[in-house]
Structure formats: structure tokens, C-alpha cells
Design an enzyme around this catalytic site. Structure first.
Site, PDB file in Angstrom:
ATOM      1  N   GLU A  73      88.210  60.069  -5.578  1.00 38.74           N
ATOM      2  CA  GLU A  73      87.286  59.229  -5.907  1.00 38.74           C
ATOM      3  C   GLU A  73      88.960  58.103  -5.115  1.00 38.74           C
ATOM      4  O   GLU A  73      87.997  56.638  -4.323  1.00 38.74           O
ATOM      5  CB  GLU A  73      88.123  58.334  -7.761  1.00 38.74           C
ATOM      6  CG  GLU A  73      86.740  59.253  -8.167  1.00 38.74           C
ATOM      7  CD  GLU A  73      85.465  58.869  -8.028  1.00 38.74           C
ATOM      8  OE1 GLU A  73      85.243  58.719  -7.102  1.00 38.74           O
ATOM      9  OE2 GLU A  73      84.981  59.685  -8.577  1.00 38.74           O
ATOM     10  N   ASP A  85      85.930  57.020 -16.346  1.00 39.50           N
ATOM     11  CA  ASP A  85      85.301  57.046 -17.436  1.00 39.50           C
ATOM     12  C   ASP A  85      86.788  57.403 -18.475  1.00 39.50           C
ATOM     13  O   ASP A  85      87.348  58.572 -18.799  1.00 39.50           O
ATOM     14  CB  ASP A  85      84.505  58.614 -18.113  1.00 39.50           C
ATOM     15  CG  ASP A  85      83.908  58.774 -18.744  1.00 39.50           C
ATOM     16  OD1 ASP A  85      84.215  57.521 -19.457  1.00 39.50           O
ATOM     17  OD2 ASP A  85      83.176  58.591 -19.060  1.00 39.50           O
TER      18      ASP A  85
END
Length: 490
Positions: free
Chosen positions: A226, A209
Site C-alpha cells: 500500500e 481493513d
């Protein structure tokens, strides 16, 4: 959180099966006869969804929206779905035997492990964050994050480029809001990032983001998480696991949780271990050394210490003198002239002596460190294996080719009478040629030796040795006894 937000959260992260909103549907079709106050989910369905969420978070399963559950629901988190129910509104509220998740649901409704089919993987930051951090710094952070997984798996990662004509395997990109992949970001403090499983359309790619207020530690910790998804891992329910879905950390990750390690091992296999040198410590812990890296092994916990591997000169810093070289021949602790304990590291005919108290390194030749004092033959010029004993009987065993030397350390500093001895006709019968290194375990009076990925052992106590040769016996793979040392790829 209102009921609508709760339902949306449970659906978004895989704990409720998505249903059409009856109110919106009736308004769209102008069906005034439909009861527009009806909600898509019953109280039992919502309770089961909450149980599923609580189960995935590793908190007490109650089916009620209590303070602990709400606190995590309101925390920043990964945008990836948690492990949802296998059938509508069905959840196993009992502890699963493994808390990591490696099986993912396919479009056909079956479950499979998604993995890379190669061990060398490249990555790049294709669309960097445009905030207050340079692309070079972002690349440095991701490189460090990939290393955490490299040190714990058979995989190897390198930063790639598109100039070579081939696109790197993993693209890292920062996006705002809707970016055309059904994983819409929501601004600061909500969904932090998501990744694509290997073997899917955007295999391994990582999206972050761009509206988050990234700091170096914040970005690094989320990147480590991630990358775990990029390798095929789902969410863990250990709240101190790297793969925990909610972001609650304040300190940078230094190594994987055992659960993360078990998960990546399930996907890619256990790490094989090769060593150049090994050092036994007084409390039974060990240093395993490969190239320029060192792993410190906790013999009590039976696992690698947090924060390892490290560069060898970070673990043994020197305020003066040369640095310890990579690709060592052997290493050990020994009793010095002051009758205290120091370390030595051998490469070729050079011995690097590490003063533990003064934190400085001096260098001697092997002949200067182990003087022969007129005895022939003396210690060989190059010493591939040296195993020191720092308690009675103090001394160092040196092995090369077919022969073994016993060297008496402080105060004599001389080769023991009757040595060298032929390995095949002595207590070392069975020791393979060209072993990499070894150590003496002073707690159980056992010698351990390493060759390639296997280890051998022999007891110091003559009465406990086998009645017939060989006396040094192969025992198995190094990684099966000392877990978490992924060194064979270096």
C-alpha cells in the site's frame, strides 16, 4: 463464482466499464415491457474484461475464466483498481515493455504520473488496529515497511506526530466496511487495504481493513504494497513483485523486485550513490558501505542482493570485541599472517580487523596494522583510501593527499621500496584528491575509485593505459554502473 460476482469483480478492479443493472433499473421504474432477463454485458464484453484482468496479472491471456484466473480472483488482494482499459472494452493483450504502472487516469480522461513534490515525507498511524497487536508494534511494522521504499528511492520517511502543529503527510487508518471513501471493505479474506495517490484529496493516506486477522508478517507485507500506491505506483503483473495486486506471500518482504525499483525510479528519478567504503570479494561481488549501512552487490545479476541494505554489524557480526563504527574512511579484504583472507575497516587512526572464520573483531592503530619498519615516511596516521589486492601481486595501495604508498602484505608486511610516490608523476595521474575509497577488480585488472557520486577507473596493465596523461579517467555516475544503491541521502 457466479456471473454476477464475476462481473462485479471485473468492474470493481477496472476491467469492465460500469453499466446500470438493467433488471434493477426496470424494477425500480416498473417498466414491465423491458426484458428483465437481459444482463448488462455481452459475452464478448465479459471475455474482453477477463483478457484485461489476465493481462494485468501476467497470466496467459485467453478471455476464458480458467483455473489460474479464478484462483487469483478468489485470493485476498488490494482494493485498488488494476490498470483498466483506456477505452471501453479495449485491451492490449501483448506484453507491455514495462510491467510496472505509474500512469493513472484523471477525471478528465487523461493519464499522468502522481508524485510527491518533496523528498522528505512523514507518516503516522492515526487510527490503529484494535486487535491483538499494540499500536507500538504496528508503528514498528510500518516503519520497517517504509524503510523498504526508502532504501530503493531518493525519498526519506519519518514517523511524525500532530503535536508539532502540522499534520503528517501520510495517515494510516484501520476501518470496518463502508468508511465514506467509495472503497468499502468486506471483512476477512477479501479487500485488504487501499491507498490514495499523492496529489489527490487524501494524498498518500492508507486505509486497512480492521476485520482482517492481521499477523506481523501479513500486516508488514500488505503495508509495503500500500505504501507503493501512496508513492504513486499502480499494480505490477509480476507475481513476485511487491505491487502485484493479489496477496500470495507467506514470507516477509526483504527488498523490492526489480520491477518495483524501476517503477519508483520512473516517478522520482534514479538513486544517486555516495559511498564511504567499498570491499571487493573474490567472486567479483562488492560491499558498498555508507554510514552504518551496507549494500551487497551481485556482480552477475548486476543488482543489489535481496535483503540489503543491512546494518553493517548485522552483516559482520562479532561474538567478541568492539563493533564496526559508522562513517568509515575505507575498508577492504587483505591477506593476513595465516595467509588467509580477512576484512579490515578503517576510521581515523583505528583499524578494525574482522576475523571471517572466528567472527570477532580486534583493533589496531594504522601504524600497528601497517608497520613502517623504519622506513620514512611511513604510512600516514589516518588512511582515507586503501585498495588491497589479494591475488598476485598481493599488496595494498594507500592514498592520501598527493601521495600513494604500496604496502606489501603477508609475508613481508612492509612499505615497498621507492614509495610513497607523487600521484601526479606516477601511474595515478588523474586521480582526484580526497577520493572516498576504491577497489581492484581482479577479473579485469581494473582499479575503480569513488568521489562523491562519480567513479573513476584505471587499468593495472601498463600497456593498456592511455598513451598520454591522465591515466585515471572519470567514467560517470556510480548509480549508472552499480544500480539500486540509494545511499546519497544518508
Amino acid at each position: 463464482m457466479g456471473r454476477g460476482a464475476i462481473n462485479k469483480y471485473l468492474v470493481r478492479y477496472g476491467h469492465l466499464i460500469n453499466k446500470p443493472d438493467v433488471r434493477k433499473l426496470s424494477q425500480k421504474l416498473n417498466l414491465t415491457a423491458v426484458n428483465t432477463t437481459e444482463t448488462p454485458y455481452t459475452a464478448d464484453e465479459i471475455s474482453t474484461g477477463i483478457k484485461s484482468l489476465q493481462n494485468s496479472l501476467g497470466i496467459k491471456v485467453t478471455g476464458e475464466l480458467n483455473e489460474d484466473t479464478l484462483k487469483i480472483m478468489q485470493a485476498p488482494r488490494c482494493a485498488m483498481s488494476d490498470k483498466g482499459p483506456t477505452k471501453p472494452f479495449q485491451v492490449n493483450v501483448h506484453h507491455r515493455s514495462r510491467r510496472y504502472a505509474v500512469y493513472h487516469r484523471t477525471r478528465a480522461g487523461t493519464y499522468k504520473i502522481f508524485r510527491w513534490t518533496k523528498k522528505y515525507i512523514t507518516w503516522q498511524i492515526h487510527k490503529p488496529w484494535t486487535g491483538s497487536m499494540s499500536k507500538a508494534k504496528q508503528e514498528e511494522i510500518f516503519e520497517k515497511a517504509f524503510k523498504i521504499w526508502e532504501y530503493a528511492s531518493p525519498l526519506k520517511f519519518d514517523k511524525g506526530t500532530t503535536t508539532s502543529g502540522s499534520w503528517p503527510d501520510i495517515d494510516v487508518e484501520f476501518y470496518i466496511g463502508n468508511h465514506n471513501d467509495a472503497q468499502q471493505f468486506d471483512g476477512p479474506g477479501g479487500k485488504l487495504g487501499h491507498a490514495f495517490l499523492p496529489g489527490t484529496s487524501k494524498a498518500g493516506d492508507i486505509h486497512m481493513d480492521a476485520e482482517e486477522k492481521w499477523t506481523e508478517t501479513f500486516l508488514y507485507n500488505v503495508a509495503v504494497h500500500e505504501i507503493g500506491h501512496s508513492l504513486g505506483l499502480g499494480h505490477s503483473w509480476y507475481d513476485d513483485s511487491v505491487m502485484y495486486s493479489a496477496y500470495t506471500r507467506t514470507n516477509p518482504i526483504t527488498s523490492l523486485h526489480q520491477d518495483d525499483q524501476d517503477g519508483v525510479s520512473k516517478i522520482y528519478g534514479e538513486c544517486r550513490t555516495k559511498i564511504d567504503a567499498v570491499i571487493y570479494l573474490a567472486n567479483g561481488d562488492l560491499y558498498f558501505i555508507r554510514k552504518d549501512l551496507v549494500w551487497k552487490y551481485d556482480s552477475t545479476a548486476d543488482y543489489v542482493y535481496t535483503g540489503f541494505p543491512k546494518k553493517i554489524n548485522d552483516e559482520f557480526p562479532s561474538i567478541s570485541g568492539p563493533k564496526i563504527p559508522s562513517d568509515l574512511d575505507c575498508a577492504s579484504r587483505y591477506v593476513n599472517e595465516q595467509n588467509s583472507i580477512d576484512f579490515f575497516f578503517v576510521k581515523g587512526d583505528q583499524v578494525y580487523i574482522y576475523d571471517v572464520i572466528g567472527k570477532k573483531i580486534t583493533v589496531k592503530t594504522t601504524a600497528g596494522f601497517w608497520p613502517s619498519r623504519g622506513k620514512v615516511p611511513g604510512i600516514p596516521k589516518e588512511v582515507p583510501v586503501a585498495v588491497s589486492i589479494t591475488k598476485f601481486p598481493v599488496g595494498t595501495w594507500i592514498f592520501k593527499g598527493d601521495y600513494a604508498w604500496k604496502y606489501d602484505d603477508y609475508p613481508k608486511r612492509e612499505i615497498r621500496s621507492g614509495f610513497p610516490k607523487n600521484i601526479t608523476t606516477s601511474q595515478w595521474n588523474g586521480l582526484p584528491k580526497d577520493v572516498d575509497d576504491g577497489f581492484f577488480d581482479q577479473n579485469n585488472y581494473m582499479f575503480y575509485f569513488f568521489k562523491d557520486t562519480q567513479y573513476y577507473e584505471s587499468t593495472f596493465v601498463a600497456a593498456l593505459r592511455p598513451k598520454t596523461k591522465p591515466y585515471v579517467l572519470p567514467r560517470g555516475y556510480i548509480h549508472q554502473k552499480w544500480k539500486g544503491i540509494c545511499s546519497d541521502k544518508y
